[in-house]
Design a protein around this motif. Sequence first.
Motif, mmCIF file in Angstrom:
data_model
loop_
_atom_site.group_PDB
_atom_site.id
_atom_site.type_symbol
_atom_site.label_atom_id
_atom_site.label_comp_id
_atom_site.label_asym_id
_atom_site.label_seq_id
_atom_site.Cartn_x
_atom_site.Cartn_y
_atom_site.Cartn_z
ATOM 1 N N GLY A 66 40.558 -60.214 -71.488
ATOM 2 C CA GLY A 66 40.907 -60.054 -69.993
ATOM 3 C C GLY A 66 42.268 -60.911 -69.594
ATOM 4 N N LEU A 67 42.448 -62.105 -70.372
ATOM 5 C CA LEU A 67 43.917 -62.293 -70.165
ATOM 6 C C LEU A 67 44.898 -61.187 -70.627
ATOM 7 C CD1 LEU A 67 45.848 -64.845 -69.537
ATOM 8 C CD2 LEU A 67 45.602 -65.607 -71.703
ATOM 9 N N VAL A 68 44.701 -60.742 -71.569
ATOM 10 C CA VAL A 68 45.696 -59.778 -72.222
ATOM 11 C C VAL A 68 45.840 -58.726 -70.918
ATOM 12 C CG1 VAL A 68 46.484 -57.940 -73.755
ATOM 13 C CG2 VAL A 68 45.485 -60.120 -74.464
ATOM 14 N N PHE A 69 44.783 -58.241 -70.619
ATOM 15 C CA PHE A 69 44.860 -57.106 -69.415
ATOM 16 C C PHE A 69 45.474 -57.672 -68.197
ATOM 17 C CE2 PHE A 69 41.455 -54.559 -71.687
ATOM 18 C CZ PHE A 69 41.865 -53.687 -71.662
ATOM 19 N N ALA A 70 45.290 -58.857 -67.670
ATOM 20 C CA ALA A 70 45.822 -59.365 -66.545
ATOM 21 C C ALA A 70 47.238 -59.873 -66.556
ATOM 22 C CB ALA A 70 44.959 -60.566 -66.456
ATOM 23 N N ALA A 71 47.541 -60.073 -67.981
ATOM 24 C CA ALA A 71 49.125 -60.272 -68.133
ATOM 25 C C ALA A 71 49.796 -58.991 -68.205
ATOM 26 C CB ALA A 71 49.342 -60.882 -69.682
ATOM 27 N N VAL A 72 49.296 -57.769 -68.736
ATOM 28 C CA VAL A 72 50.002 -56.560 -68.246
ATOM 29 C C VAL A 72 50.045 -56.345 -66.875
ATOM 30 C CG1 VAL A 72 49.533 -54.165 -68.786
ATOM 31 C CG2 VAL A 72 49.424 -55.607 -70.777
ATOM 32 N N TYR A 73 48.874 -56.500 -66.216
ATOM 33 C CA TYR A 73 48.706 -56.129 -64.861
ATOM 34 C C TYR A 73 50.000 -56.994 -64.110
ATOM 35 C CZ TYR A 73 44.196 -54.341 -65.410
ATOM 36 O OH TYR A 73 42.898 -53.491 -65.801
ATOM 37 N N THR A 74 50.032 -58.135 -64.312
ATOM 38 C CA THR A 74 51.014 -59.208 -63.765
ATOM 39 C C THR A 74 52.582 -58.629 -63.843
ATOM 40 O OG1 THR A 74 49.359 -60.994 -64.039
ATOM 41 C CG2 THR A 74 51.742 -61.451 -63.580
ATOM 42 N N GLU A 75 52.813 -58.462 -65.211
ATOM 43 C CA GLU A 75 53.986 -57.832 -65.791
ATOM 44 C C GLU A 75 54.281 -56.858 -64.816
ATOM 45 O OE1 GLU A 75 57.640 -58.637 -67.219
ATOM 46 O OE2 GLU A 75 55.739 -59.925 -67.524
ATOM 47 N N LEU A 76 53.505 -55.608 -64.517
ATOM 48 C CA LEU A 76 53.822 -54.394 -63.867
ATOM 49 C C LEU A 76 53.927 -54.688 -62.334
ATOM 50 C CD1 LEU A 76 50.939 -52.267 -65.222
ATOM 51 C CD2 LEU A 76 53.421 -51.783 -65.482
ATOM 52 N N TRP A 77 53.107 -55.774 -61.857
ATOM 53 C CA TRP A 77 53.466 -56.055 -60.328
ATOM 54 C C TRP A 77 54.773 -56.722 -60.163
ATOM 55 C CZ3 TRP A 77 47.586 -58.099 -60.820
ATOM 56 C CH2 TRP A 77 46.998 -57.175 -60.749
ATOM 57 N N GLU A 78 55.008 -57.830 -61.078
ATOM 58 C CA GLU A 78 56.138 -58.546 -61.042
ATOM 59 C C GLU A 78 57.487 -57.895 -61.159
ATOM 60 O OE1 GLU A 78 56.639 -62.298 -60.504
ATOM 61 O OE2 GLU A 78 54.583 -61.919 -59.920
ATOM 62 N N ALA A 94 40.704 -47.923 -64.395
ATOM 63 C CA ALA A 94 40.298 -46.689 -64.886
ATOM 64 C C ALA A 94 40.868 -46.576 -66.313
ATOM 65 C CB ALA A 94 40.480 -45.350 -64.200
ATOM 66 N N VAL A 95 42.290 -46.809 -66.400
ATOM 67 C CA VAL A 95 43.063 -46.805 -67.704
ATOM 68 C C VAL A 95 42.671 -47.639 -68.589
ATOM 69 C CG1 VAL A 95 45.409 -47.160 -68.526
ATOM 70 C CG2 VAL A 95 45.040 -45.633 -66.366
ATOM 71 N N SER A 96 42.256 -49.078 -67.995
ATOM 72 C CA SER A 96 41.859 -50.157 -68.786
ATOM 73 C C SER A 96 40.480 -49.819 -69.404
ATOM 74 C CB SER A 96 41.978 -51.459 -67.974
ATOM 75 O OG SER A 96 43.191 -51.940 -67.500
ATOM 76 N N GLY A 97 39.558 -49.210 -68.544
ATOM 77 C CA GLY A 97 38.512 -48.811 -69.085
ATOM 78 C C GLY A 97 38.366 -48.009 -70.144
ATOM 79 N N ALA A 98 39.389 -46.779 -70.089
ATOM 80 C CA ALA A 98 39.517 -45.851 -71.017
ATOM 81 C C ALA A 98 40.019 -46.430 -72.262
ATOM 82 C CB ALA A 98 40.470 -44.826 -70.459
ATOM 83 N N VAL A 99 40.951 -47.256 -72.366
ATOM 84 C CA VAL A 99 41.345 -48.104 -73.408
ATOM 85 C C VAL A 99 40.168 -48.887 -74.072
ATOM 86 C CG1 VAL A 99 42.847 -50.036 -74.044
ATOM 87 C CG2 VAL A 99 43.773 -48.250 -72.611
ATOM 88 N N ALA A 100 39.424 -49.559 -73.074
ATOM 89 C CA ALA A 100 38.410 -50.566 -73.754
ATOM 90 C C ALA A 100 37.254 -49.581 -74.546
ATOM 91 C CB ALA A 100 37.715 -51.331 -72.541
ATOM 92 N N VAL A 101 37.210 -48.347 -73.709
ATOM 93 C CA VAL A 101 36.388 -47.448 -74.628
ATOM 94 C C VAL A 101 36.740 -47.185 -75.998
ATOM 95 C CG1 VAL A 101 35.197 -44.995 -74.571
ATOM 96 C CG2 VAL A 101 35.046 -46.497 -72.512
ATOM 97 N N GLY A 102 37.896 -46.670 -76.149
ATOM 98 C CA GLY A 102 38.540 -46.653 -77.503
ATOM 99 C C GLY A 102 38.444 -47.572 -78.317
ATOM 100 N N VAL A 103 38.806 -48.910 -77.692
ATOM 101 C CA VAL A 103 38.627 -50.076 -78.759
ATOM 102 C C VAL A 103 37.276 -50.230 -79.264
ATOM 103 C CG1 VAL A 103 39.047 -52.432 -78.802
ATOM 104 C CG2 VAL A 103 40.937 -50.953 -77.670
#
Length: 148
Positions: A66-78, A94-103
């Motif tokens: 969750g921290l990894v996903f949130a860090a990516v989001y924060t970077e995009l927003w900042e 939706a994109v994160s969910g698709a990535v999670a399904v693949g992982v």
Amino acid sequence: MQKLEKAALEAIAGTSMMTLFSYMVSVAAKENFSEPEHLATLIHRLLPQTKKLSKVQGWTAHYLVGLVFAAVYTELWERRKLKPSALNALMLGAVSGAVAVGVWKLTFKMHPSPPWIKYNKYYAQLVPAHIVFALFATLTYRQLKAEE
């Protein structure tokens, strides 16, 4: 507030609400969709140890992802690549969910002893679960920015 601090708070809010969502869907569907429990099972089957330790490691891994996903989001927003809006949260989720399904698919395929679950049902709930994550991460970020 530093980016990592923001991301940590977003991750706590998003991961907690995502996990609650997964538990609620589990009850409704009479299936186990608990990400931390599945992580604990995977860990326990690779590294035989106490189940309690595996559970702690499963929960820790869940919040770290969750921290990894949130860090990516924060970077995009900042960097102002995306606005922290509800619509963008839906897209990020939706994109994160698709990535999670693949992982998860890759993890279950590569693991020598994956849990016996209904994989397609599990994967189907991951996308809305990640949308919940993204919505609460976004709300948390917006609140933190408002307090700056």
